[in-house]
Design an enzyme around this catalytic site. Sequence first.
Site, PDB file in Angstrom:
ATOM      1  CB  CYS A 286      -0.881  -0.013   1.245  1.00  0.00           C
ATOM      2  SG  CYS A 286      -1.727   1.547   1.513  1.00  0.00           S
TER       3      CYS A 286
ATOM      4  CB  CYS B 261       0.863   1.154   4.766  1.00  0.00           C
ATOM      5  SG  CYS B 261      -0.711   0.284   4.986  1.00  0.00           S
TER       6      CYS B 261
ATOM      7  CG  HIS C 246      -4.214  -1.285   4.363  1.00  0.00           C
ATOM      8  ND1 HIS C 246      -3.765  -0.454   3.368  1.00  0.00           N
ATOM      9  CD2 HIS C 246      -4.882  -2.295   3.752  1.00  0.00           C
ATOM     10  CE1 HIS C 246      -4.139  -0.952   2.185  1.00  0.00           C
ATOM     11  NE2 HIS C 246      -4.821  -2.061   2.393  1.00  0.00           N
TER      12      HIS C 246
ATOM     13  CG  ASN D 107     -14.013   9.399  -4.789  1.00  0.00           C
ATOM     14  OD1 ASN D 107     -15.235   9.387  -4.723  1.00  0.00           O
ATOM     15  ND2 ASN D 107     -13.343   9.003  -5.847  1.00  0.00           N
TER      16      ASN D 107
ATOM     17  CB  SER E 117      -6.639   4.401  -6.525  1.00  0.00           C
ATOM     18  OG  SER E 117      -6.187   5.367  -5.587  1.00  0.00           O
TER      19      SER E 117
ATOM     20  CG  HIS F 134      -4.239   3.372   4.020  1.00  0.00           C
ATOM     21  ND1 HIS F 134      -3.257   2.591   4.571  1.00  0.00           N
ATOM     22  CD2 HIS F 134      -4.391   4.417   4.871  1.00  0.00           C
ATOM     23  CE1 HIS F 134      -2.810   3.147   5.684  1.00  0.00           C
ATOM     24  NE2 HIS F 134      -3.497   4.261   5.886  1.00  0.00           N
TER      25      HIS F 134
ATOM     26  CG  HIS G 270      -6.933   7.902   0.846  1.00  0.00           C
ATOM     27  ND1 HIS G 270      -7.363   6.615   0.609  1.00  0.00           N
ATOM     28  CD2 HIS G 270      -7.006   8.551  -0.347  1.00  0.00           C
ATOM     29  CE1 HIS G 270      -7.653   6.475  -0.672  1.00  0.00           C
ATOM     30  NE2 HIS G 270      -7.460   7.637  -1.288  1.00  0.00           N
TER      31      HIS G 270
ATOM     32  CD  GLN H 289      -7.479  12.969  -3.966  1.00  0.00           C
ATOM     33  OE1 GLN H 289      -7.045  13.916  -4.627  1.00  0.00           O
ATOM     34  NE2 GLN H 289      -7.926  11.862  -4.525  1.00  0.00           N
TER      35      GLN H 289
ATOM     36  CE1 TYR I 236     -35.958  13.968 -19.092  1.00  0.00           C
ATOM     37  CE2 TYR I 236     -35.226  13.961 -16.799  1.00  0.00           C
ATOM     38  CZ  TYR I 236     -35.946  14.546 -17.828  1.00  0.00           C
ATOM     39  OH  TYR I 236     -36.633  15.701 -17.605  1.00  0.00           O
TER      40      TYR I 236
HETATM   41  P1  H2U Z   1      -8.185   8.325  -4.535  1.00  0.00           P
HETATM   42  O1  H2U Z   1      -8.737   9.095  -3.377  1.00  0.00           O
HETATM   43  O2  H2U Z   1      -9.000   8.478  -5.768  1.00  0.00           O
HETATM   44  O3  H2U Z   1      -7.898   6.910  -4.191  1.00  0.00           O
HETATM   45  O4  H2U Z   1      -6.770   8.983  -4.882  1.00  0.00           O
HETATM   46  C1  H2U Z   1      -5.591   8.799  -4.147  1.00  0.00           C
HETATM   47  C2  H2U Z   1      -4.627   9.891  -4.532  1.00  0.00           C
HETATM   48  O5  H2U Z   1      -3.315   9.526  -4.124  1.00  0.00           O
HETATM   49  C3  H2U Z   1      -4.573  10.160  -6.022  1.00  0.00           C
HETATM   50  O6  H2U Z   1      -4.939  11.510  -6.240  1.00  0.00           O
HETATM   51  C4  H2U Z   1      -2.394  10.011  -5.057  1.00  0.00           C
HETATM   52  C5  H2U Z   1      -3.113   9.924  -6.386  1.00  0.00           C
HETATM   53  O7  H2U Z   1      -2.647  10.918  -7.263  1.00  0.00           O
HETATM   54  N1  H2U Z   1      -1.184   9.209  -4.981  1.00  0.00           N
HETATM   55  C6  H2U Z   1       0.002   9.802  -4.561  1.00  0.00           C
HETATM   56  O8  H2U Z   1       0.038  11.002  -4.336  1.00  0.00           O
HETATM   57  N2  H2U Z   1       1.128   9.030  -4.417  1.00  0.00           N
HETATM   58  C7  H2U Z   1       1.174   7.699  -4.686  1.00  0.00           C
HETATM   59  O9  H2U Z   1       2.199   7.060  -4.489  1.00  0.00           O
HETATM   60  C8  H2U Z   1      -0.003   7.012  -5.266  1.00  0.00           C
HETATM   61  C9  H2U Z   1      -1.279   7.812  -5.302  1.00  0.00           C
HETATM   62 ZN    ZN Z   2      -2.342   1.015   3.652  1.00  0.00          ZN
END
Ligand code: H2U
Ligand code: ZN
Length: 350
Positions: free
Chosen positions: A49, A52, A114, A154, A162, A165, A167, A169, A317
């Site tokens: 991950c 992590c 995680h 998200n 993605s 874990h 998190h 933004q 629609y």
């Molecule tokens: P999600 O919330 O859609 O999972 O996005 C995770 C963000 O983490 C995504 O914007 C960033 C991606 O650009 N990221 C990093 O900054 N470093 C990494 O090593 C992988 C993902």
């Molecule tokens: Zn993790």
Amino acid sequence: MDLQEHPHRRFNPLTGDWVKVSPHRTKRPWQGQVEKPQIDTLPAYDEHCYLCPGNERAGGHMNPPYTGTFSFDNDFAALIPDVPAGSLTAGPHDMLQAKTDRGICKVVCFSPRHDLTLARMDLPSIEAVVQLWKDEYVALGAKDFINHVQIFENRGAVMGCSNPHPHGQIWAEEELPDIPAQELKNQRSYYEQHGSVLLCDYLDYELEQKERIVIENDSFVVLVPFWAVWPFEVMVLPRRAVSSLAELTAQEQKDLASIIKRIGIRLDNLFQTNFPYSMGIHQAPTDGREYPMLQMHMHYLPPLLRSATVKKFMVGYELMAMPQRDITAETSAARLRELSETHFMEMAGL
Ligand code: H2U
Ligand code: ZN
């Protein structure tokens, strides 16, 4: 007209948009089908991950061995600070317009674990997330070229997230993005017209009506807004007029953490799954002006409709014309009110 019977449209005073509601399509009472719990067991630490503690991220940065929250600059930031100011127009009557966009994107790890989620973290850990959001809002907002700070989460693969874990933004930028700008415009005109705060007046009304309220505590209320688009969309509203996290007292921050946990558990329990959603906090712009008309609030926009796998699609629609829902906001609120505040995974002994 009867809101629970007749097809109608509802107005969203925050955005100025309308939503179609078709309650006659769900006249049948809820079947109450019991879902099999979807238990994803994840390890507390995953060596692959990128979020992590102690692990390497894409691009070679190392995460520190963090033990609480951790935020870092997004390695694939959509917005960067060093772009020269510039704009161009082209085409007939300058119909094509472009401007450079400056900003900062951060990733916020809620926990070193995680396998946890906001709904399953303990209260002190969620309070630390609220504190981090507040600190980031203040610090990013203090930069001269940052006029808006969008904090969001998200969650879930179905939302394109993605990584499981826990998190979120933060996208902080020079210009007000469209939805906050629209909400600000409508809150401002309401304030100018009526001399009071739109969302405070709205909350007072809902507290009297009660039918769209889900949960409350001393500082916050969670409700399904009258104009909700997503089946189980909810909004978190402060009882007091506050325009940003920066104005919350220590007690209000605790109350916010508690309400986030409680609504998170209810949403997860609805379909016995880690409920996917996009959640975000709308707050005052950080351009140094006062925003007495603007009430801080959170939106939770979850896509699930009938089960852990049956989601509502915004297509056809809705992409061509306007959003539509069947189940009414009142029915959704009633279903969310009935749920337990013990997480289904805890019930399963996890
Ligand atoms: P999600 O919330 O859609 O999972 O996005 C995770 C963000 O983490 C995504 O914007 C960033 C991606 O650009 N990221 C990093 O900054 N470093 C990494 O090593 C992988 C993902
Ligand atoms: Zn993790």
